[in-house]
Design a protein around this motif. Structure first.
Motif, PDB file in Angstrom:
ATOM      1  N   CYS A  24       0.834  -1.214   0.000  1.00 31.87           N
ATOM      2  CA  CYS A  24       0.000   0.000   0.000  1.00 31.87           C
ATOM      3  C   CYS A  24       0.857   1.247   0.000  1.00 31.87           C
ATOM      4  O   CYS A  24       0.557   2.212  -0.691  1.00 31.87           O
ATOM      5  CB  CYS A  24      -0.912   0.018   1.217  1.00 31.87           C
ATOM      6  SG  CYS A  24      -2.262  -1.173   1.121  1.00 31.87           S
ATOM      7  N   SER A  25       1.922   1.240   0.781  1.00 30.73           N
ATOM      8  CA  SER A  25       2.756   2.439   0.837  1.00 30.73           C
ATOM      9  C   SER A  25       3.485   2.666  -0.478  1.00 30.73           C
ATOM     10  O   SER A  25       3.696   3.801  -0.882  1.00 30.73           O
ATOM     11  CB  SER A  25       3.755   2.347   1.990  1.00 30.73           C
ATOM     12  OG  SER A  25       4.710   1.332   1.734  1.00 30.73           O
ATOM     13  N   THR A  28       0.833   4.197  -2.939  1.00 33.81           N
ATOM     14  CA  THR A  28       0.469   5.583  -2.655  1.00 33.81           C
ATOM     15  C   THR A  28       1.636   6.530  -2.820  1.00 33.81           C
ATOM     16  O   THR A  28       1.424   7.729  -2.928  1.00 33.81           O
ATOM     17  CB  THR A  28      -0.103   5.721  -1.238  1.00 33.81           C
ATOM     18  OG1 THR A  28       0.874   5.261  -0.297  1.00 33.81           O
ATOM     19  CG2 THR A  28      -1.395   4.965  -1.094  1.00 33.81           C
ATOM     20  N   MET A  31       1.211   8.429  -5.939  1.00 35.20           N
ATOM     21  CA  MET A  31       0.097   9.380  -5.969  1.00 35.20           C
ATOM     22  C   MET A  31       0.420  10.554  -5.060  1.00 35.20           C
ATOM     23  O   MET A  31       1.235  10.463  -4.160  1.00 35.20           O
ATOM     24  CB  MET A  31      -1.179   8.691  -5.477  1.00 35.20           C
ATOM     25  CG  MET A  31      -1.590   7.513  -6.315  1.00 35.20           C
ATOM     26  SD  MET A  31      -2.896   6.538  -5.563  1.00 35.20           S
ATOM     27  CE  MET A  31      -4.217   7.690  -5.476  1.00 35.20           C
ATOM     28  N   SER A  33      -0.175  13.129  -2.048  1.00 33.83           N
ATOM     29  CA  SER A  33      -0.750  12.879  -0.725  1.00 33.83           C
ATOM     30  C   SER A  33      -2.140  13.474  -0.605  1.00 33.83           C
ATOM     31  O   SER A  33      -2.967  12.980   0.143  1.00 33.83           O
ATOM     32  CB  SER A  33       0.170  13.440   0.357  1.00 33.83           C
ATOM     33  OG  SER A  33       0.267  14.850   0.216  1.00 33.83           O
ATOM     34  N   VAL A  36      -4.871  11.022  -1.760  1.00 34.32           N
ATOM     35  CA  VAL A  36      -5.113   9.887  -0.881  1.00 34.32           C
ATOM     36  C   VAL A  36      -5.943  10.310   0.325  1.00 34.32           C
ATOM     37  O   VAL A  36      -6.793   9.569   0.795  1.00 34.32           O
ATOM     38  CB  VAL A  36      -3.773   9.274  -0.425  1.00 34.32           C
ATOM     39  CG1 VAL A  36      -3.996   8.178   0.586  1.00 34.32           C
ATOM     40  CG2 VAL A  36      -3.023   8.739  -1.622  1.00 34.32           C
ATOM     41  N   ASN A  37      -5.744  11.521   0.813  1.00 34.60           N
ATOM     42  CA  ASN A  37      -6.416  11.988   2.012  1.00 34.60           C
ATOM     43  C   ASN A  37      -7.866  12.344   1.690  1.00 34.60           C
ATOM     44  O   ASN A  37      -8.133  13.258   0.919  1.00 34.60           O
ATOM     45  CB  ASN A  37      -5.689  13.214   2.564  1.00 34.60           C
ATOM     46  CG  ASN A  37      -6.207  13.632   3.916  1.00 34.60           C
ATOM     47  OD1 ASN A  37      -7.200  13.101   4.404  1.00 34.60           O
ATOM     48  ND2 ASN A  37      -5.526  14.596   4.515  1.00 34.60           N
TER      49      ASN A  37
END
Length: 190
Positions: A24-25, A28, A31, A33, A36-37
């Motif tokens: 997952c890290s 992401t 992408m 940040s 994602v948030n």
């Protein structure tokens, strides 16, 4: 089930969870940040901020050397900045901040000598039409319907009108005539 077997299943689950989190890290990291948030998915409305005196291209074209301070003020408005230390200089500053658009700033300065306009300089100012086009909303709400009735629409409306409506001449005859002189609004002074 034996204790060793149960202990092995726990280890396997921990290893799988660590691998999943590592994957997952790495996904992401490619992408941004903010994407994602989830908090950044909804952006609040930001009001357009217009500050200062808008000076148009047309106003600048009317400036002429030798004008008095009052004439310049009547043409361009009160300056945003007039310093005590620079009494012979007026600065007209204008900023426009809109959501999703780079902030724009315009500055124009006029210089006086013995209360007469000596010179003027500044940014290339937009015309009034260009400025208004910047303020219009980007949303297109569709075509504006025609605001005039066609002959066919007028005939349909006349056909639907109730037949018992009094004619304008009869209605005017039944109402009292409007007075030609009105009483004073205030009582006379005594």
């Amino acid at each position: 089930m034996s204790a060793n077997h149960h202990y092995g299943v726990q280890k396997a689950l921990i290893v799988i969870a660590c691998v999943m989190l590592g994957a997952c890290s790495s996904v992401t990291s490619g992408m941004s940040s903010s994407a994602v948030n989830p908090v950044n998915w909804i952006t609040p409305y930001k009001v357009d901020v217009i500050q200062g005196n808008f000076v148009s291209k047309e106003q600048v074209e009317q400036l002429q050397a030798g004008m008095t301070r009052d004439q310049v003020k009547a043409l361009m408005g009160t300056p945003l900045m007039a310093s005590l230390f620079h009494a012979d200089r007026w600065d007209y500053v204008f900023t426009l901040k809109r959501q999703g658009v780079e902030p724009q700033s315009f500055k124009y300065t006029v210089y006086f000598k013995a209360d007469q306009l000596e010179r003027f300089e500044g940014d290339a100012m937009p015309s009034e039409a260009e400025f208004i086009s910047k303020l219009t909303n980007q949303r297109k709400l569709g075509a504006v319907p025609p605001l005039e009735a066609t002959e066919e629409q007028l005939n349909k409306a006349a056909a639907k009108a109730p037949a018992t409506a009094p004619s304008p001449s009869l209605a005017a005859a039944s109402e009292p005539a409007a007075p030609t002189a009105y009483p004073p609004l205030e009582s006379p002074k005594q």
